[in-house]
Design an enzyme around this catalytic site. Structure first.
Site, mmCIF file in Angstrom:
data_model
loop_
_atom_site.group_PDB
_atom_site.id
_atom_site.type_symbol
_atom_site.label_atom_id
_atom_site.label_comp_id
_atom_site.label_asym_id
_atom_site.label_seq_id
_atom_site.Cartn_x
_atom_site.Cartn_y
_atom_site.Cartn_z
ATOM 1 N N GLY A 11 0.853 -1.265 -0.072
ATOM 2 C CA GLY A 11 -0.147 0.041 -0.528
ATOM 3 C C GLY A 11 0.712 1.302 0.342
ATOM 4 O O GLY A 11 1.887 0.858 0.917
ATOM 5 N N VAL A 23 17.117 8.083 -1.053
ATOM 6 C CA VAL A 23 17.937 7.315 -1.282
ATOM 7 C C VAL A 23 18.621 8.127 -2.766
ATOM 8 O O VAL A 23 20.201 7.677 -3.023
ATOM 9 C CB VAL A 23 16.973 6.604 -2.151
ATOM 10 N N ARG A 78 0.288 -4.421 -6.111
ATOM 11 C CA ARG A 78 0.124 -5.583 -5.842
ATOM 12 C C ARG A 78 1.138 -7.096 -7.238
ATOM 13 O O ARG A 78 1.077 -6.540 -8.548
ATOM 14 C CB ARG A 78 -1.142 -6.776 -6.043
ATOM 15 N N ASP A 109 5.583 -6.054 4.864
ATOM 16 C CA ASP A 109 6.136 -7.302 5.361
ATOM 17 C C ASP A 109 5.866 -8.623 4.425
ATOM 18 O O ASP A 109 7.570 -8.676 4.142
ATOM 19 C CB ASP A 109 5.473 -8.164 6.699
ATOM 20 N N THR A 131 4.115 1.746 5.372
ATOM 21 C CA THR A 131 2.874 1.050 5.432
ATOM 22 C C THR A 131 2.162 2.005 7.095
ATOM 23 O O THR A 131 3.238 2.189 7.595
ATOM 24 C CB THR A 131 3.099 -0.207 5.919
ATOM 25 N N ASP A 133 0.084 1.615 8.983
ATOM 26 C CA ASP A 133 -0.827 0.460 9.275
ATOM 27 C C ASP A 133 0.656 -0.139 10.735
ATOM 28 O O ASP A 133 -0.216 0.022 12.067
ATOM 29 C CB ASP A 133 -0.980 -0.972 9.115
ATOM 30 N N ASP A 135 2.129 -2.415 11.126
ATOM 31 C CA ASP A 135 2.396 -3.739 11.701
ATOM 32 C C ASP A 135 3.514 -4.164 11.667
ATOM 33 O O ASP A 135 3.473 -5.538 11.389
ATOM 34 C CB ASP A 135 1.087 -4.418 10.988
ATOM 35 N N MET A 175 -7.579 3.237 9.312
ATOM 36 C CA MET A 175 -7.701 2.065 9.146
ATOM 37 C C MET A 175 -6.691 1.534 9.454
ATOM 38 O O MET A 175 -6.421 1.358 10.808
ATOM 39 C CB MET A 175 -7.055 2.471 7.386
ATOM 40 N N GLY A 176 -5.829 0.226 9.339
ATOM 41 C CA GLY A 176 -4.566 -0.220 9.595
ATOM 42 C C GLY A 176 -4.851 -1.949 10.019
ATOM 43 O O GLY A 176 -4.274 -2.365 10.240
ATOM 44 N N ARG A 177 -5.052 -2.184 8.726
ATOM 45 C CA ARG A 177 -6.115 -3.775 8.313
ATOM 46 C C ARG A 177 -5.694 -4.548 9.829
ATOM 47 O O ARG A 177 -6.853 -4.242 10.437
ATOM 48 C CB ARG A 177 -4.896 -4.804 7.372
ATOM 49 N N GLU A 193 -13.605 8.316 24.294
ATOM 50 C CA GLU A 193 -14.542 7.080 25.213
ATOM 51 C C GLU A 193 -14.050 6.242 25.211
ATOM 52 O O GLU A 193 -14.550 5.101 26.473
ATOM 53 C CB GLU A 193 -15.934 7.840 25.543
#
Ligand code: ADP
Length: 349
Positions: A11, A23, A78, A109, A131, A133, A135, A175-177, A193
């Protein structure tokens, strides 16, 4: 090392362009020509009719202007062929034919798995975590996460204005899968809350109880931050029967959503309205924050330095606030800690 390549995969995330720029600057410093590979690993499979469609020489003057932009200049996509060893061989051969000896892979990953396979085929690879996420267990931050959280915080603040005005609760989906970090940090930063994440099991009844407690305390405008993956940890609930028997048309087999969840809470808590907003793709569309840009700068530079020094099969991350590197294998095996105490605190205040 004479020539290196860079690609973005998985993503898109704010900060990817900033990393590509770092880079490019570092490659220029060390006198290494740099090739940008387009649309993730697809650009290495030579399926396009024109070479320019697959890769482009990245000169400093090309990339200097892109650093602050969200999205990825190199595109991302992808590439399911990469799961097949025969196609990975094609990719390695393309790199060899182009004289590209090292590759910087900016992604999550999945992308790192691909890079690990390329290393086995003799291509030097370094990964940069890109990413929103957050994660990836081996690093305290990933490119884009901080920017995404800031978008969500601004969204909650904006939503609060209307929630306050109408005295009504609001469900905000972020989001965050499969990872609840964006939701948890957003909740903590906004004093929400209730927060719901995929890492912790929960039930609709228990959330309605908590919302009722808020209402009993005179708080009619609670914010309920939910991670997009939180439905996977929800206890079974017959939404169809509940909503239809409470006068709201719902279709059998319909998946639960923030909109439906808000409808259920409205009825369970006897509120006039409970509204919902999905923050959605705006989370990827902002300029990277200073934190993300600074990480991109350091990570991009370190990646090129490692390739220059003949070091391969590593990923760059942040540990104790310092940029560091570790092997791809170690990174992929690390177990992600979830900040359970913080989660409990949000849900108990
Ligand atoms: P992310 O890198 O953000 O986790 P994906 O899981 O979609 O995103 O992976 C991005 C790309 O990495 C995939 O489209 C594919 O080309 C490659 N990839 C993912 N998993 C593997 C794997 N197990 N082996 C080889 N390549 C992979």
């Amino acid at each position: 090392m004479k020539k290196i390549g860079v690609l973005t995969s998985g993503g898109d995330a704010p900060g990817m362009n900033a990393a590509v720029m770092a880079v490019a600057k570092s490659a220029a410093l060390y006198g290494m020509p740099l090739v940008g590979i387009k649309r993730g690993y697809n650009g290495l499979l030579r399926k396009s009719t024109s070479l320019y469609d697959d890769m482009e020489e990245l000169r400093l003057d090309t990339v200097l202007d892109i650093a602050d932009r969200p999205g990825t200049y190199l595109r991302t996509a992808r590439c399911m062929e990469f799961l097949d060893p025969a196609w990975r061989e094609v990719a390695a051969n393309t790199l060899r034919a182009m004289g590209i000896e090292g590759l910087v892979v900016i992604g999550g990953d999945g992308s790192f798995h691909g890079a690990e396979y390329l290393c086995e085929l003799g291509i030097h690879c370094i990964g940069i975590p890109g990413t929103i996420d957050n994660d990836l267990a081996y690093t305290e931050m990933t490119l884009g996460y901080d920017t995404a959280v800031n978008v969500c915080v601004n969204a909650v603040r904006a939503i609060r204005a209307t929630s306050r005005s109408h005295d009504r609760p609001h469900v905000v989906e972020v989001m965050g899968r499969h990872c609840g970090d964006i939701a948890l940090t957003t909740a903590v930063s906004t004093g929400a809350e209730i927060v719901l994440v995929p890492e912790v099991p929960w039930s609709v009844e228990e959330v309605a109880d908590r919302l009722n407690q808020q209402i009993a305390k005179g708080n009619y405008r609670a914010t309920i931050v939910v991670a997009e993956g939180c439905w996977e940890s929800m206890a079974p609930f017959d939404m169809y029967t509940f909503l239809n028997s409470h006068g709201k048309r719902c279709y059998e087999g319909e998946p639960i959503s923030s909109l439906r969840f808000a409808s259920i809470l409205k009825r369970m808590c006897g509120m006039v309205e409970v509204r919902s907003t999905v923050v959605g793709y705006t989370q990827r569309g902002e300029q990277p924050t200073a934190r993300d840009s600074a990480f991109a700068f350091e990570a991009g530079h370190l990646a090129v330095r490692l390739l220059r020094d003949g070091i391969s099969n590593q990923v760059i991350g942040m540990r104790d606030g310092q940029v560091y590197y570790t092997s791809i294998d170690t990174a992929l095996q690390a177990e992600r800690p979830f900040r359970r105490a913080l989660y409990d605190l949000v849900n108990s205040l």
